[in-house]
Design an enzyme around this catalytic site. Structure first.
Site, PDB file in Angstrom:
ATOM      1  N   ASP A 124      -9.850  -9.558   2.670  1.00 52.46           N
ATOM      2  CA  ASP A 124     -10.256 -10.778   1.981  1.00 52.46           C
ATOM      3  C   ASP A 124     -10.560 -11.821   3.100  1.00 52.46           C
ATOM      4  OD1 ASP A 124     -10.459 -13.541   1.206  1.00 52.46           O
ATOM      5  OD2 ASP A 124      -8.475 -13.417   0.017  1.00 52.46           O
TER       6      ASP A 124
ATOM      7  N   THR B 167      -8.596 -15.733   3.134  1.00 59.94           N
ATOM      8  CA  THR B 167      -7.227 -15.980   3.273  1.00 59.94           C
ATOM      9  C   THR B 167      -6.589 -14.400   3.198  1.00 59.94           C
ATOM     10  OG1 THR B 167      -7.354 -16.053   0.726  1.00 59.94           O
ATOM     11  CG2 THR B 167      -7.529 -18.114   2.051  1.00 59.94           C
TER      12      THR B 167
ATOM     13  N   ASP C  73       8.661   8.654  -5.911  1.00 61.38           N
ATOM     14  CA  ASP C  73       9.685   9.227  -5.503  1.00 61.38           C
ATOM     15  C   ASP C  73       9.866   9.242  -4.005  1.00 61.38           C
ATOM     16  OD1 ASP C  73       7.518  10.981  -4.533  1.00 61.38           O
ATOM     17  OD2 ASP C  73       7.845  12.647  -5.387  1.00 61.38           O
TER      18      ASP C  73
ATOM     19  N   ASP D 161      -4.051 -14.475  -3.300  1.00 64.04           N
ATOM     20  CA  ASP D 161      -4.644 -15.330  -4.406  1.00 64.04           C
ATOM     21  C   ASP D 161      -6.028 -14.391  -5.100  1.00 64.04           C
ATOM     22  OD1 ASP D 161      -6.744 -15.114  -2.567  1.00 64.04           O
ATOM     23  OD2 ASP D 161      -6.250 -16.952  -1.379  1.00 64.04           O
TER      24      ASP D 161
ATOM     25  N   SER E 271       8.178  10.416  -1.486  1.00 66.33           N
ATOM     26  CA  SER E 271       7.520  11.593  -0.613  1.00 66.33           C
ATOM     27  C   SER E 271       6.926  11.119   0.379  1.00 66.33           C
ATOM     28  CB  SER E 271       6.933  12.573  -1.590  1.00 66.33           C
ATOM     29  OG  SER E 271       5.712  11.652  -2.387  1.00 66.33           O
TER      30      SER E 271
ATOM     31  N   HIS F  73      -5.818  -6.146  -2.644  1.00 64.95           N
ATOM     32  CA  HIS F  73      -6.707  -6.233  -1.309  1.00 64.95           C
ATOM     33  C   HIS F  73      -6.892  -7.531  -1.035  1.00 64.95           C
ATOM     34  CE1 HIS F  73      -8.585  -1.898  -1.147  1.00 64.95           C
ATOM     35  NE2 HIS F  73      -7.312  -2.003  -0.873  1.00 64.95           N
ATOM     36  N   THR F  74      -6.353  -8.710  -1.685  1.00 69.57           N
ATOM     37  CA  THR F  74      -6.638 -10.059  -1.512  1.00 69.57           C
ATOM     38  C   THR F  74      -5.642 -10.317  -0.016  1.00 69.57           C
ATOM     39  OG1 THR F  74      -6.211 -12.278  -2.104  1.00 69.57           O
ATOM     40  CG2 THR F  74      -4.566 -10.724  -2.743  1.00 69.57           C
TER      41      THR F  74
ATOM     42  N   HIS G  93       0.396   4.453  -2.448  1.00 68.77           N
ATOM     43  CA  HIS G  93       0.427   5.927  -1.978  1.00 68.77           C
ATOM     44  C   HIS G  93       1.356   6.751  -2.291  1.00 68.77           C
ATOM     45  CE1 HIS G  93      -3.193   5.132   1.223  1.00 68.77           C
ATOM     46  NE2 HIS G  93      -3.275   4.439   0.075  1.00 68.77           N
ATOM     47  N   ASP G  94       2.693   5.969  -2.396  1.00 69.57           N
ATOM     48  CA  ASP G  94       3.984   7.062  -2.951  1.00 69.57           C
ATOM     49  C   ASP G  94       3.421   7.300  -4.433  1.00 69.57           C
ATOM     50  OD1 ASP G  94       6.250   8.078  -2.998  1.00 69.57           O
ATOM     51  OD2 ASP G  94       7.265   6.626  -3.731  1.00 69.57           O
TER      52      ASP G  94
ATOM     53  N   ARG H  87       0.801  -1.075   0.060  1.00 68.35           N
ATOM     54  CA  ARG H  87       0.023  -0.233   0.171  1.00 68.35           C
ATOM     55  C   ARG H  87       0.739   1.351  -0.180  1.00 68.35           C
ATOM     56  NH1 ARG H  87      -2.827   2.822   4.565  1.00 68.35           N
ATOM     57  NH2 ARG H  87      -4.895   3.590   3.913  1.00 68.35           N
TER      58      ARG H  87
ATOM     59  N   VAL I 128       0.936  10.143  -5.609  1.00 68.09           N
ATOM     60  CA  VAL I 128       1.010  11.487  -5.295  1.00 68.09           C
ATOM     61  C   VAL I 128       2.142  11.990  -6.082  1.00 68.09           C
ATOM     62  CG1 VAL I 128       1.287  13.002  -3.626  1.00 68.09           C
ATOM     63  CG2 VAL I 128       0.017  11.063  -3.119  1.00 68.09           C
TER      64      VAL I 128
ATOM     65  N   ASN J  40      -3.389   8.707   4.694  1.00 63.20           N
ATOM     66  CA  ASN J  40      -2.280   7.973   5.440  1.00 63.20           C
ATOM     67  C   ASN J  40      -2.353   8.278   7.043  1.00 63.20           C
ATOM     68  OD1 ASN J  40      -1.095   7.412   2.907  1.00 63.20           O
ATOM     69  ND2 ASN J  40      -0.118   9.526   2.943  1.00 63.20           N
TER      70      ASN J  40
END
Length: 319
Positions: free
Chosen positions: A239, A242, A75, A247, A77, A194-195, A67-68, A63, A71, A95
């Site tokens: 998920d 699991t 880099d 997966d 940041s 998001h698994t 998120h880097d 994640r 934006v 964040n």
């Protein structure tokens, strides 16, 4: 005369193409081969140790890379701390009290500085860490293009507007990803991250109380832990079956209206993304292939290369 015009036009087209491809061409899968040959193994060892210590952190690192990159490009940041004279991205809404894994990055960076001082960027650490975390969880691997440099600036305002919140509808998600040069296929494939991992009650409360496109029994089970008010930091698995295995059950859950976040279930809600969710639910190999391609493409968003930016010694602050 005609021949001269043709070759002149060819020269112009070649120059334009080279300019457009410049950023990608400056990133290379063997960038540290001579300057820090153990870079990849050092990062991998750090990720394996970190996930062994706390499984969830692998999803957190995946994640962080997302998120880097969303934006102002990949880099590093997102790693910069606030100071008396500087406001970074860590306290932006997406964040704040949510982004995690900074200590793992710190440890990996310290190990890299011992082996190869001022060589490996923090932005590249995030890119490698994301790939290695996915692999540890049993997901696909890919060759990470490297050579990014670190920013000397950050933007909390951009973080607040560029990272799509969990309340986003499909149209907003498509717009957010399109702004980064990512397609609908990239969006649906990358959402498969998001698994693994967890989300806070505050992120899915609206979905389990207000939405109709959710399985009733699934919503009720979540309401027992996440009341209408309070318990904001109670966690639930993204998920449900699991959460520590990479997966395609995330997509199968969407087919059954058991996506944890509103933005998750938007991907399968009688719209243009439905066919991709069905495709990935039916074939884990197709999902793995498209996820890897999406990660490579996302990792190429506006990198700082050449003499731009710097190689931070400490990922939390500018040199």
């Amino acid at each position: 005369m005609a021949a001269t015009s043709y070759y002149f036009l060819l020269l112009i087209l070649t120059f334009v193409t080279a300019t457009l491809d410049q950023a990608n061409s400056q990133l290379s899968t063997n960038y540290y081969k001579s300057t820090c040959p153990k870079a990849l193994s050092i990062v991998r060892a750090g990720i394996i140790a970190a996930i062994k210590n706390e499984t969830r952190v692998g999803a957190s690192l995946l994640r962080l890379h997302f998120h880097d990159c969303f934006v102002n490009g990949c880099d590093g940041s997102v790693l910069l701390d606030d100071t008396a004279n500087f406001i970074g991205e860590k306290t932006a809404v997406p964040n704040n009290n949510s982004a995690r894994g900074f200590n793992v990055v710190d440890q990996i960076k310290a190990n890299l500085e011992k082996a190869c001082p001022r060589v490996v960027s923090c932005a590249d650490i995030l890119a490698i860490a994301a790939r290695d975390s996915v692999v540890v969880f049993g997901g696909p691997s890919w060759k990470v293009r490297l050579g990014r440099r670190d920013s000397t600036t950050a933007s909390r305002a951009a973080a607040n507007t560029s990272i799509p919140p969990p309340t986003s509808n499909l149209s907003a998600l498509i717009s957010s990803f399109s702004a980064q040069g990512l397609s609908l296929k990239n969006l649906v494939a990358l959402a498969g991250g998001h698994t693994v991992g967890k989300a806070r009650c505050t992120s899915f409360r609206g979905h389990i109380y207000n939405d109709s496109n959710i399985d009733t029994s699934f919503a009720r089970s979540l309401q027992q832990r996440c009341p209408r008010r309070g318990n904001d930091n109670v966690l639930a698995n993204l998920d449900r079956q699991t959460p520590t295995c990479f997966d395609n059950l995330y997509y199968k859950n969407l087919l059954n209206k058991k996506g944890l976040l509103h933005s998750d279930q938007e991907l399968f809600n009688g719209n243009s993304a439905d066919f991709l969710v069905k495709r990935y639910a039916a074939s884990i190999s197709v999902f793995f292939k498209d996820f890897a391609r999406g990660m490579i493409k996302m990792g190429n968003i506006k990198p700082l290369t050449g003499s731009a930016g710097q190689i931070r010694i400490n990922c939390r602050k500018i040199n």
